[in-house]
Design a protein around this motif. Sequence first.
Motif, mmCIF file in Angstrom:
data_model
loop_
_atom_site.group_PDB
_atom_site.id
_atom_site.type_symbol
_atom_site.label_atom_id
_atom_site.label_comp_id
_atom_site.label_asym_id
_atom_site.label_seq_id
_atom_site.Cartn_x
_atom_site.Cartn_y
_atom_site.Cartn_z
ATOM 1 N N TYR A 1 -54.818 19.330 153.630
ATOM 2 C CA TYR A 1 -55.260 17.947 153.516
ATOM 3 C C TYR A 1 -54.211 17.039 154.146
ATOM 4 O O TYR A 1 -53.011 17.169 153.852
ATOM 5 C CB TYR A 1 -55.482 17.555 152.061
ATOM 6 N N PRO A 2 -54.613 16.110 155.012
ATOM 7 C CA PRO A 2 -53.631 15.336 155.785
ATOM 8 C C PRO A 2 -52.605 14.584 154.951
ATOM 9 O O PRO A 2 -51.414 14.600 155.274
ATOM 10 C CB PRO A 2 -54.511 14.368 156.594
ATOM 11 N N VAL A 3 -53.029 13.911 153.883
ATOM 12 C CA VAL A 3 -52.071 13.146 153.091
ATOM 13 C C VAL A 3 -51.111 14.081 152.375
ATOM 14 O O VAL A 3 -49.900 13.836 152.317
ATOM 15 C CB VAL A 3 -52.789 12.223 152.083
ATOM 16 N N ALA A 4 -51.629 15.168 151.841
ATOM 17 C CA ALA A 4 -50.774 16.154 151.177
ATOM 18 C C ALA A 4 -49.791 16.766 152.161
ATOM 19 O O ALA A 4 -48.626 17.020 151.826
ATOM 20 C CB ALA A 4 -51.635 17.241 150.545
ATOM 21 N N CYS A 5 -50.228 16.982 153.385
ATOM 22 C CA CYS A 5 -49.357 17.520 154.425
ATOM 23 C C CYS A 5 -48.211 16.559 154.705
ATOM 24 O O CYS A 5 -47.038 16.967 154.797
ATOM 25 C CB CYS A 5 -50.177 17.775 155.691
ATOM 26 N N ILE A 6 -48.516 15.276 154.817
ATOM 27 C CA ILE A 6 -47.478 14.277 155.099
ATOM 28 C C ILE A 6 -46.498 14.159 153.937
ATOM 29 O O ILE A 6 -45.272 14.135 154.132
ATOM 30 C CB ILE A 6 -48.131 12.911 155.403
ATOM 31 N N VAL A 7 -47.021 14.088 152.713
ATOM 32 C CA VAL A 7 -46.150 13.959 151.547
ATOM 33 C C VAL A 7 -45.179 15.130 151.461
ATOM 34 O O VAL A 7 -43.971 14.948 151.267
ATOM 35 C CB VAL A 7 -46.984 13.859 150.253
ATOM 36 N N THR A 8 -45.682 16.340 151.628
ATOM 37 C CA THR A 8 -44.796 17.514 151.509
ATOM 38 C C THR A 8 -43.832 17.611 152.684
ATOM 39 O O THR A 8 -42.705 18.090 152.524
ATOM 40 C CB THR A 8 -45.632 18.801 151.389
ATOM 41 N N ALA A 9 -44.246 17.151 153.862
ATOM 42 C CA ALA A 9 -43.316 17.127 155.000
ATOM 43 C C ALA A 9 -42.157 16.193 154.716
ATOM 44 O O ALA A 9 -40.991 16.519 154.971
ATOM 45 C CB ALA A 9 -44.049 16.703 156.276
ATOM 46 N N VAL A 10 -42.459 15.016 154.155
ATOM 47 C CA VAL A 10 -41.401 14.051 153.841
ATOM 48 C C VAL A 10 -40.488 14.592 152.748
ATOM 49 O O VAL A 10 -39.262 14.452 152.809
ATOM 50 C CB VAL A 10 -42.016 12.702 153.420
ATOM 51 N N GLN A 11 -41.064 15.234 151.752
ATOM 52 C CA GLN A 11 -40.279 15.670 150.599
ATOM 53 C C GLN A 11 -39.474 16.941 150.846
ATOM 54 O O GLN A 11 -38.420 17.136 150.233
ATOM 55 C CB GLN A 11 -41.206 15.891 149.385
ATOM 56 N N PHE A 12 -39.926 17.799 151.746
ATOM 57 C CA PHE A 12 -39.235 19.073 151.964
ATOM 58 C C PHE A 12 -38.677 19.240 153.380
ATOM 59 O O PHE A 12 -37.526 19.632 153.560
ATOM 60 C CB PHE A 12 -40.169 20.241 151.638
ATOM 61 N N LEU A 13 -39.479 18.936 154.383
ATOM 62 C CA LEU A 13 -39.032 19.165 155.754
ATOM 63 C C LEU A 13 -37.963 18.166 156.174
ATOM 64 O O LEU A 13 -36.966 18.542 156.813
ATOM 65 C CB LEU A 13 -40.233 19.097 156.705
ATOM 66 N N ARG A 14 -38.124 16.909 155.829
ATOM 67 C CA ARG A 14 -37.147 15.885 156.223
ATOM 68 C C ARG A 14 -35.746 16.203 155.699
ATOM 69 O O ARG A 14 -34.783 16.249 156.478
ATOM 70 C CB ARG A 14 -37.609 14.513 155.737
ATOM 71 N N PRO A 15 -35.569 16.460 154.383
ATOM 72 C CA PRO A 15 -34.211 16.796 153.927
ATOM 73 C C PRO A 15 -33.701 18.117 154.493
ATOM 74 O O PRO A 15 -32.495 18.271 154.713
ATOM 75 C CB PRO A 15 -34.346 16.851 152.400
#
Length: 457
Positions: free
Chosen positions: A333-347
Amino acid sequence: MNGADRDRTESGFKSRTRLEDAREILEAAVSSGASENDGVSKFEPAPEPEPERLGLPAADGRVLAEAVRAIRDVPHYERAAMDGYAVRAADTFGASARSPAVLEVVDLEDESTAADPVGPDTAARVHTGSELPAGADAVVMVEHANVLEAESTSGARTAVEITDAVAVGENVAPIGEDVEEGQVLFEAGHRLRPSDLALLRSTGVSNVAVRPKPTVGVVPTGEELVHREPEPGEVVETNGLTVSQLIERWGGRATYRDVVTDDRDALRVAIQRDLTKDVVVTTGGSSVGERDLLPEVIDDLGEVLVHGVAIKPGYPVALGIVEDTPVLALPGYPVACIVTAVQFLRPLLRRLEGAPVDGDPHATTEARLERKIPSDIGSRTFARVRLEGSVGDNEEGEESERHEDAAEAPTAIPTRTSGAGVLSSVALADGWVVVEESLEGIPAGETVTVEHWEAHP
């Protein structure tokens, strides 16, 4: 469907890991390069990447691999800090508007001028930034000097009345006042900004050692995804595109792959192909449905560290390691994908780049909530909002000050609190409000912090 598939799809997520715990598990695995299984370490730490040496323009936005020191003083000469007249301070002692000191003005461009042009009872016209002429030890501001014309047997000469006394060093920038030679300007781990580049150049630094950009293979998955105009039942691929662009913005280097269908062998090959990267990110296929095969594929190739996180949207995210490479399976799901990218991939990218993970928060705005945000206790909710009214963004990413008068604060209007597949709810929002796990929503009228997660770092 075999027995294992049936158990997975029928049982769902029996438990979900807290967000902080999931981050710590991933961080520990990446930092140590190890995942314990019956006391045996299966993974080895990755070698420290060799730094790159870049010229200053190319180093903008990069993270320093080592501390940088000034090569020269700034300023590297004594300079006038004001427009006015360079003088010997002793010659102005007792000067006032009623009893000015009269000094002869010397021409610094006159080749016949002495080696020390400013001698007793003389002055030289200087401008801000000018080198302080030899013999002078102070500068009288132009406001405290009146020019006089006089005749002499040798012709016209210029004198100046000094109406205010100055002390030694007054209105003079000494050598090294701004930066001293050898001074540490930036430590390793600092992300360079344009103003930093200007400072480096002023101190004689022309190139710096930076950490290489983390490389990421981005693999969108799903048999329904297409890159062309969709037919009924088909969906245009957007998650891989979004994540790839976020990676570039966050300091990484993304390789955006073609769509991989929901097939175990195809998914296995796709993950193995990108194990030469620093990170592998997949989108879609991370939940517990019949076609959600990625957690099992990752576990077959390596180890799933976390599957199911207590966040909304985004709980089906899976975090794993395969052959020392972190693999993040983000929801479809696009929003879930963005949220998890910000929370895990960014750091994760910041850690791999050597930058402080906690030293780069999102820009925020304090706002008054127009409508209640509902939330489930036990899950951290990321509620998308748009802002209306006076928006005082904190562009440095530091905590914004709260408005003393609530009426002056901007208004945060929820665009969506549910619907992980509604991409427009993110694209049309200004940020999101984080509702902590301990809260059952936030009532209307409360002052909330809006995170501008999509702003440039």
